[in-house]
Scaffold this motif. Sequence first.
Motif, PDB file in Angstrom:
ATOM      1  N   ARG A 144       5.597  -7.882  -5.399  1.00 30.38           N
ATOM      2  CA  ARG A 144       4.297  -7.222  -5.487  1.00 30.38           C
ATOM      3  C   ARG A 144       3.586  -7.373  -4.144  1.00 30.38           C
ATOM      4  NH1 ARG A 144       1.646  -5.174  -9.708  1.00 30.38           N
ATOM      5  NH2 ARG A 144       2.800  -6.302 -11.311  1.00 30.38           N
ATOM      6  N   SER A 145       3.032  -6.273  -3.661  1.00 35.72           N
ATOM      7  CA  SER A 145       2.376  -6.268  -2.357  1.00 35.72           C
ATOM      8  C   SER A 145       1.137  -7.153  -2.366  1.00 35.72           C
ATOM      9  CB  SER A 145       1.989  -4.837  -1.983  1.00 35.72           C
ATOM     10  OG  SER A 145       1.135  -4.837  -0.856  1.00 35.72           O
ATOM     11  N   GLN A 147      -1.176  -6.856  -0.156  1.00 37.80           N
ATOM     12  CA  GLN A 147      -2.281  -5.993   0.282  1.00 37.80           C
ATOM     13  C   GLN A 147      -2.668  -4.987  -0.796  1.00 37.80           C
ATOM     14  OE1 GLN A 147      -1.412  -4.293   4.078  1.00 37.80           O
ATOM     15  NE2 GLN A 147      -3.555  -3.916   4.549  1.00 37.80           N
ATOM     16  N   ASP A 148      -1.666  -4.405  -1.468  1.00 38.92           N
ATOM     17  CA  ASP A 148      -1.899  -3.381  -2.498  1.00 38.92           C
ATOM     18  C   ASP A 148      -1.147  -3.782  -3.761  1.00 38.92           C
ATOM     19  OD1 ASP A 148      -3.346  -1.409  -0.785  1.00 38.92           O
ATOM     20  OD2 ASP A 148      -1.430  -1.390   0.276  1.00 38.92           O
ATOM     21  N   GLN A 150      -0.924  -2.787  -6.591  1.00 39.19           N
ATOM     22  CA  GLN A 150      -0.325  -1.740  -7.425  1.00 39.19           C
ATOM     23  C   GLN A 150       1.047  -1.320  -6.891  1.00 39.19           C
ATOM     24  OE1 GLN A 150      -2.870  -1.310  -5.408  1.00 39.19           O
ATOM     25  NE2 GLN A 150      -2.746   0.653  -4.309  1.00 39.19           N
ATOM     26  N   ASP A 151       1.409  -1.789  -5.695  1.00 35.62           N
ATOM     27  CA  ASP A 151       2.734  -1.510  -5.131  1.00 35.62           C
ATOM     28  C   ASP A 151       3.708  -2.606  -5.539  1.00 35.62           C
ATOM     29  OD1 ASP A 151       1.742   0.724  -3.886  1.00 35.62           O
ATOM     30  OD2 ASP A 151       1.651  -0.164  -1.880  1.00 35.62           O
TER      31      ASP A 151
END
Length: 215
Positions: A144-145, A147-148, A150-151
């Motif tokens: 899981r990113s 920074q983001d 949801q990525d």
Amino acid sequence: GPGGGLGPEAEADPALLRASSPELARRLRGLALVRGGFVSEGEAAELLREVEPGLCRGRYQSDHWDRAIPGYRETERGLRGGAGRALLLRVTPAFPPRRPPRPSAHVLDLLPEGRVGPHLDSVKFCGCTIAGVSLLSPSVLRLRSLQDPQDWLELLLKPGSLYVLRGAARYEFTHEILPDEESFFGGLRVPRGRRVALIFRNDPPGENPLKPPRN
């Protein structure tokens, strides 16, 4: 050879990888890699015979120093048997030529109800590349990113499979082994049994020892 094709140009087995978007899958191509059938059943049995005595000297722990892993035990092991030495040679092409894997593997034994929570391997103890071979039980590795969130990217780790994390997949994404109740790969239920992983890492770069660790 069987260990070839593991460099940054390598392709993952598409059936063993899911991503939150095609863009993310493209971005992490060659950086998050999964290969099924990397070790045979016979090799897996020999590897387990070699690491079990070291594992059996330890107890299963309910908590890890960084609180990432309940229901586990672990050991460091120099692999001296035939299958272990062959495995080290075969994972070495996944590492940069000047930054080879350490000769000892980190052996992580996870109970069926155990999990590895989301974490980033500390840059104090681990270099740019992580390569793991999964034995006994299938599981799902989720990235899981940072920074983001949801990525995400998921790798289906079948017994005998190899995964490799490097570059952005190593430094910009947490990774975790999903607990049994969340262990799905898309619509596929992946029931968790006991899982033993042999994890190879290289040394962190020595140029900047004062850089603060990221956990």
